[in-house]
Design an enzyme around this catalytic site. Structure first.
Site, short mmCIF file in Angstrom:
data_model
loop_
_atom_site.label_atom_id
_atom_site.label_comp_id
_atom_site.label_asym_id
_atom_site.label_seq_id
_atom_site.Cartn_x
_atom_site.Cartn_y
_atom_site.Cartn_z
N GLU A 33 -1.11 -9.83 -80.65
CA GLU A 33 -0.48 -10.20 -79.37
C GLU A 33 1.03 -9.96 -79.45
OE1 GLU A 33 -2.18 -14.11 -79.00
OE2 GLU A 33 -4.14 -13.19 -78.68
N SER A 93 -12.62 -13.88 -82.81
CA SER A 93 -13.79 -14.56 -82.23
C SER A 93 -14.64 -15.29 -83.26
CB SER A 93 -14.65 -13.57 -81.43
OG SER A 93 -13.90 -13.07 -80.33
N HIS A 112 0.88 -10.39 -85.60
CA HIS A 112 -0.32 -10.67 -84.79
C HIS A 112 -0.40 -9.64 -83.67
CE1 HIS A 112 -3.05 -12.66 -82.02
NE2 HIS A 112 -3.48 -13.36 -83.07
N GLY A 168 -10.19 -12.90 -79.06
CA GLY A 168 -10.31 -13.58 -77.76
C GLY A 168 -11.35 -12.96 -76.85
N GLU A 221 -7.55 -8.37 -88.41
CA GLU A 221 -7.91 -8.86 -87.08
C GLU A 221 -8.09 -7.68 -86.14
OE1 GLU A 221 -6.87 -13.18 -86.31
OE2 GLU A 221 -5.12 -12.02 -85.76
N ASN A 260 -4.97 -20.55 -85.40
CA ASN A 260 -3.82 -20.08 -84.61
C ASN A 260 -3.95 -20.64 -83.20
OD1 ASN A 260 -1.83 -18.67 -83.27
ND2 ASN A 260 -2.88 -16.70 -83.32
N TRP A 261 -3.11 -21.60 -82.90
CA TRP A 261 -3.21 -22.25 -81.58
C TRP A 261 -2.58 -21.42 -80.46
CZ3 TRP A 261 -1.59 -28.03 -82.83
CH2 TRP A 261 -2.59 -28.62 -83.59
N LYS A 262 -1.88 -20.38 -80.79
CA LYS A 262 -1.18 -19.56 -79.80
C LYS A 262 -0.30 -20.49 -78.93
CE LYS A 262 -5.08 -16.50 -80.07
NZ LYS A 262 -5.71 -15.30 -79.60
C1 PEP Z 1 -6.29 -14.87 -83.20
O1 PEP Z 1 -5.59 -14.98 -82.20
O2 PEP Z 1 -5.75 -14.70 -84.31
C2 PEP Z 1 -7.74 -14.93 -83.05
C3 PEP Z 1 -8.46 -14.59 -84.07
O3 PEP Z 1 -8.22 -15.37 -81.84
P1 PEP Z 1 -9.76 -15.67 -81.43
O4 PEP Z 1 -10.40 -16.39 -82.58
O5 PEP Z 1 -9.68 -16.49 -80.22
O6 PEP Z 1 -10.41 -14.33 -81.24
#
Ligand code: PEP
Length: 257
Positions: A96, A216, A94, A176, A170, A8-10
């Site tokens: 976010e 992470s 997600h 993050g 998640e 997931n590049w966001k």
């Molecule tokens: C995500 O945004 O889905 C995610 C898992 O981010 P990160 O790996 O940076 O924690």
């Protein structure tokens, strides 16, 4: 056993960088048992699609869709448009989106239905916040988020009829932050989700439903997470932005085949 590695590049990698990423990706060989998905920003989907050329080793997904197929929703993207631009998967729910953009459980249900209707495979993200975990509410929260989607007859019927559907656990406190869940934390949450999927869709469908862990994930911890009981893959944010580290995680998944 098939494993999934999704990036997931966001809001990173516009069209030019997306193409560079794909060109810089080390060759991903022998992916018979690994499904690799990249979720670029929607505006980068056509560039990513073009850079992939005829290569079918990587699928593309969109990071979010609207629940309606078209209309007066300035700034939004319909699932059908994402499909036209090269997506075959859609992230929904997600954390976010839930936290920063106030998307409700009900809206996630509508978005999953819209993605299915457009032929995209939804990847529904669920996860608890740190205070909810500390209060012992992990199960209550992730089951509520799942029920809001699988409780919809139309969505459930489509999945029962064979329409693809993926889940991602998640934990919000791991996204993050550099604080990943332990493999046993992930297994525990995945077991809760799988049990609940069984309630809605039956035990056969629950057994085979892919559930990814996200939060992470890095090349340093991916092996343990990918090998954990009930974990069918990983959803990677930060570490998916670099072609080398993303390819390394794909390689670790391949080694577990
Ligand atoms: C995500 O945004 O889905 C995610 C898992 O981010 P990160 O790996 O940076 O924690």
């Amino acid at each position: 056993m098939r494993r999934f590695v999704a990036g997931n590049w966001k809001m990173n990698h516009g069209p030019v960088e997306a193409a560079h990423f794909i060109e810089a990706l080390p060759p991903l060989t022998d992916l018979r048992c690994v499904t690799v998905i990249v979720f670029p920003p929607a505006i980068s989907l056509p560039a990513a699609r073009a850079a992939l050329g005829s290569s079918s080793s990587i699928s593309l997904g969109v990071q979010g869709v609207h629940g309606e197929a078209s209309g007066a929703f300035t700034g939004e993207i319909a699932a059908g448009m994402a499909a036209e631009a090269g997506a075959t998967y859609a992230l929904v729910g997600h954390s976010e989106r839930r936290t920063l953009f106030h998307e409700t459980d009900e809206e996630t249900g509508g978005k999953v239905a819209a993605a299915q209707l457009a032929g995209l495979t939804p990847v529904l993200c669920v996860g608890e916040r740190i205070n909810e975990r500390k209060e012992g509410r992990l199960e209550e929260v992730i089951v509520r988020q799942l029920d809001a989607v699988l409780g919809s007859e139309v969505v459930g019927d489509r999945i029962r009829a064979g329409v693809a559907f993926l889940l991602a656990y998640e934990p919000v406190w791991a996204i993050g932050t550099g604080k990943e869940a332990t493999p046993s934390d992930a297994s525990q949450a995945h077991a809760i989700l799988r049990r609940r999927v069984g309630h809605w869709l039956g035990s056969d469908r629950a057994r085979e439903l892919p559930i990814l862990y996200g939060g992470s994930v890095t090349p340093a911890n991916a092996r343990g997470l990918l090998a954990a009981e009930g974990v069918d893959g990983v959803l990677v944010g930060g570490a998916s932005l670099d072609p080398g580290s993303f390819a390394r995680i794909v390689e670790l998944a391949r080694e577990l085949c």
